[in-house]
Structure formats: structure tokens, C-alpha cells
Design an enzyme around this catalytic site. Structure first.
Site, PDB file in Angstrom:
ATOM      1  N   SER A 196     -30.879 -71.512  39.654  1.00  0.00           N
ATOM      2  CA  SER A 196     -30.451 -71.430  38.266  1.00  0.00           C
ATOM      3  C   SER A 196     -31.505 -72.025  37.335  1.00  0.00           C
ATOM      4  CB  SER A 196     -29.135 -72.190  38.093  1.00  0.00           C
ATOM      5  OG  SER A 196     -28.735 -72.207  36.740  1.00  0.00           O
ATOM      6  N   CYS A 215     -24.377 -82.899  33.868  1.00  0.00           N
ATOM      7  CA  CYS A 215     -24.176 -82.869  32.418  1.00  0.00           C
ATOM      8  C   CYS A 215     -23.638 -84.201  31.913  1.00  0.00           C
ATOM      9  CB  CYS A 215     -23.179 -81.768  32.054  1.00  0.00           C
ATOM     10  SG  CYS A 215     -23.780 -80.131  32.400  1.00  0.00           S
ATOM     11  N   LYS A 272     -28.465 -68.388  35.149  1.00  0.00           N
ATOM     12  CA  LYS A 272     -28.805 -69.422  34.169  1.00  0.00           C
ATOM     13  C   LYS A 272     -27.580 -70.235  33.768  1.00  0.00           C
ATOM     14  CE  LYS A 272     -30.824 -69.902  29.555  1.00  0.00           C
ATOM     15  NZ  LYS A 272     -31.553 -71.145  29.909  1.00  0.00           N
ATOM     16  N   ASN A 330     -22.407 -77.725  37.875  1.00  0.00           N
ATOM     17  CA  ASN A 330     -23.488 -78.652  37.550  1.00  0.00           C
ATOM     18  C   ASN A 330     -22.888 -79.943  37.002  1.00  0.00           C
ATOM     19  OD1 ASN A 330     -25.736 -80.005  36.706  1.00  0.00           O
ATOM     20  ND2 ASN A 330     -26.467 -78.432  35.303  1.00  0.00           N
ATOM     21  N   GLY A 349     -32.471 -77.810  27.806  1.00  0.00           N
ATOM     22  CA  GLY A 349     -31.196 -78.185  27.200  1.00  0.00           C
ATOM     23  C   GLY A 349     -30.106 -77.138  27.286  1.00  0.00           C
TER      24      GLY A 349
END
Length: 303
Positions: free
Chosen positions: A21, A130, A45, A127, A72
Site C-alpha cells: 500500500s 494512525c 493506497k 493500518n 499524509g
């Protein structure tokens, strides 16, 4: 004939070489070079609930044997993905995995519920690097309670394959891995990028607008390999290895360390054909070592 097929929970892989990713867009970009259905899977992504413009420029910097990035999570949000991107990529003949991101547990839940409705998305990569805005910006994945909380709540609303992407910026990554396994993760992928920085000595200023960023590329491979080995011994679920993989030998090393599959990331910027070269290299490796299936190598490190 060499058999490269394998499995990550319910995902049937034609080979263990996948795209990471953040390095392959939404698959269309790599598909301009070759048929992406040849790879074992594609981690799309990073996607968020709403549009994100990302960080200010400059947000990438080359380093010795690697790169720093502070993009970001720039993306147009999950609704745009569902309405515009998904219809164009859904028929690729390889598993498509959405990289799911959020700043609160509630955002993760809402985003996951939307992705769960897509028939041609068989898995998500959660993910947990974060920032948890309710906890002062501390990443979910750097403490066991934080990792457990988001994994547990996402598992509650998601009924397909749940892969949790682990941060390496922790004291003991195997403890985090066991924590998410205990909350229902079907697999873990590691490592995400290492926190680093670069300075321009001429201007005396940081090279990134954010000052620090994520280090990836061959420079991190030895540390990533060590972490994969540690986690593979600590959990019973499949491990997906990431970190500086640019050739067949690199990929084989991760399998020997206990990974069931690997992701190629930063190497794609150098040469998008690296995954195909690794796939062919794996076939030759099996033939040379008189092995029938690539799964025979998983965890095969000789002590």
C-alpha cells in the site's frame, strides 16, 4: 512444476508476491506496465473516511538505501473510491485489499462497514499507525490496549479477511501482534515505516515539511526481517513480511523467517517490474533446491 500458490486466511494466492500500500496507487498505475493480475495480491493506497489533501510539500526525501515520506494519506475518501475507483479495478484477477485508516475508532468502523459491502474486496489491511486524536495523537498501534481496541471494533463489523498492519516503532512488536490476534485478526503485515528525519546541511532546515517521516527501502530490511521472525514465532496467524524487498533473495529470506507472503513497496519506484522478477526467481529457486511448493520455505530458517 514449481507451485507458488499459498493462502492467507481465506485469500487464495497464486504466488506470495504482493504490492504494498502507498506504492502502487490503486493498481491502475502499475497495470500500465504489465497485467497486475500476475502478482499475488495488491494492497491499495491508504483510504480514509473523507477526503485528505495530505501534508504540505516537500514530503519525500531520498536517503542512503531508502527514502523518507510524509505524504499524509492523501486520497479522495472512501465514497469516491467506491463510486469511481472500485468499478475500474474490481475485475483484476488477484485479491485487492483496501488499506483502512482512521483517527478515531468510530472512523475505522464507519469506513470498514462501507468496504465490507464491496463484493470484489475480499480483505482489508487495518493500518493502526494512525494517530488516535482522542488520545492526544498517539498512534493506535504502539500500545496493546490501543491496538486491541481498534481491532476488536473493526472485527465486530467486518466478516472477511482482516489483516492488521503493525508499526515497528514499538518496544516489542510481538506483543502487539499477539494483542491483535487475540481480538480476531486473521493475519498481520509488518513492518510499516520507521520514524526518521533528514536535514539539509546547506540551508540548515529539515528536508520534509513535517520534519519527520517514514523511512522505507533496503535500509530497513535487516530490522524488518528480525521483527517478522519474532512475530512469526509469537502468533499462529499468517504473517506478511514487508521492508526493503527488492529481489528474490530478499523475499526468500522473509519466507524463511516465517512470513507466508511478502509485499514489495519502495522498490517499485526504482523498477515496477521487480515483483515479476521475484516471482520468476522463486520458481527457479524451488527447482534448484528440488522443492515442490513455496510453502515448504515458510519458517524454514535453519539454526
Amino acid at each position: 512444476m514449481a507451485d507458488l500458490s499459498g493462502k492467507i486466511h481465506k485469500l487464495n494466492l497464486k504466488n506470495p508476491v504482493m504490492l504494498a500500500s502507498g506504492t502502487c496507487g490503486f493498481a491502475e498505475e502499475i497495470n500500465d506496465f504489465y497485467d497486475v493480475s500476475q502478482v499475488g495480491g495488491i494492497f491499495l493506497k491508504g483510504t480514509t473516511l473523507r477526503n485528505r489533501d495530505g501534508n504540505e510539500y516537500p514530503r519525500m526525501a531520498e536517503t542512503a538505501s531508502g527514502m523518507l515520506n510524509a505524504v499524509g494519506l492523501q486520497n479522495k475518501g472512501v465514497d469516491y473510491f467506491i463510486e469511481t475507483t472500485y468499478p475500474k479495478i474490481k475485475d483484476y484477477n488477484t485479491p485487492l485489499i483496501v488499506n483502512v485508516n482512521g483517527s478515531t475508532v468510530e472512523e475505522y468502523i464507519e469506513l470498514t462497514e462501507k468496504i465490507n459491502e464491496l463484493d470484489k474486496i475480499p480483505a482489508i489491511e487495518l493500518n493502526i499507525s494512525c494517530p488516535n486524536v482522542k488520545e492526544g495523537g498517539m498512534a493506535f498501534g504502539i500500545t496493546c490496549p490501543g491496538a486491541e481496541a481498534v481491532t476488536r471494533e473493526v472485527r465486530r463489523v467486518y466478516d472477511k479477511t482482516l489483516i492488521v498492519k503493525l508499526s515497528p516503532n514499538v518496544t516489542d512488536v510481538s506483543e502487539i501482534a499477539k494483542a491483535v490476534e487475540g481480538q480476531g485478526a486473521d493475519s498481520v503485515s509488518l513492518v510499516n515505516t520507521f520514524l526518521g528525519m533528514a536535514i539539509d546541511s546547506a540551508t540548515r532546515k529539515p528536508l520534509l515539511s513535517t520534519i519527520t517521516g517514514g523511512l522505507s527501502g533496503p535500509a530497513i530490511k535487516p530490522i524488518a526481517l528480525r521483527m517478522v521472525w519474532q512475530v512469526a514465532q509469537a502468533v499462529k496467524i499468517p504473517v506478511i513480511g514487508i521492508g526493503g524487498i527488492i529481489n528474490t533473495a530478499d523475499a526468500i529470506e522473509f519466507l524463511l523467517a516465517g512470513a507466508s507472503a511478502v509485499q514489495v513497496g519502495t522498490g517499485l519506484f526504482k523498477d515496477p517490474f521487480i515483483p515479476l522478477e521475484i516471482i520468476e526467481g522463486m520458481k527457479k529457486y524451488l527447482e534448484e533446491h528440488r522443492l515442490n511448493n513455496i510453502t515448504d520455505l515458510i519458517g524454514g530458517l535453519q539454526m
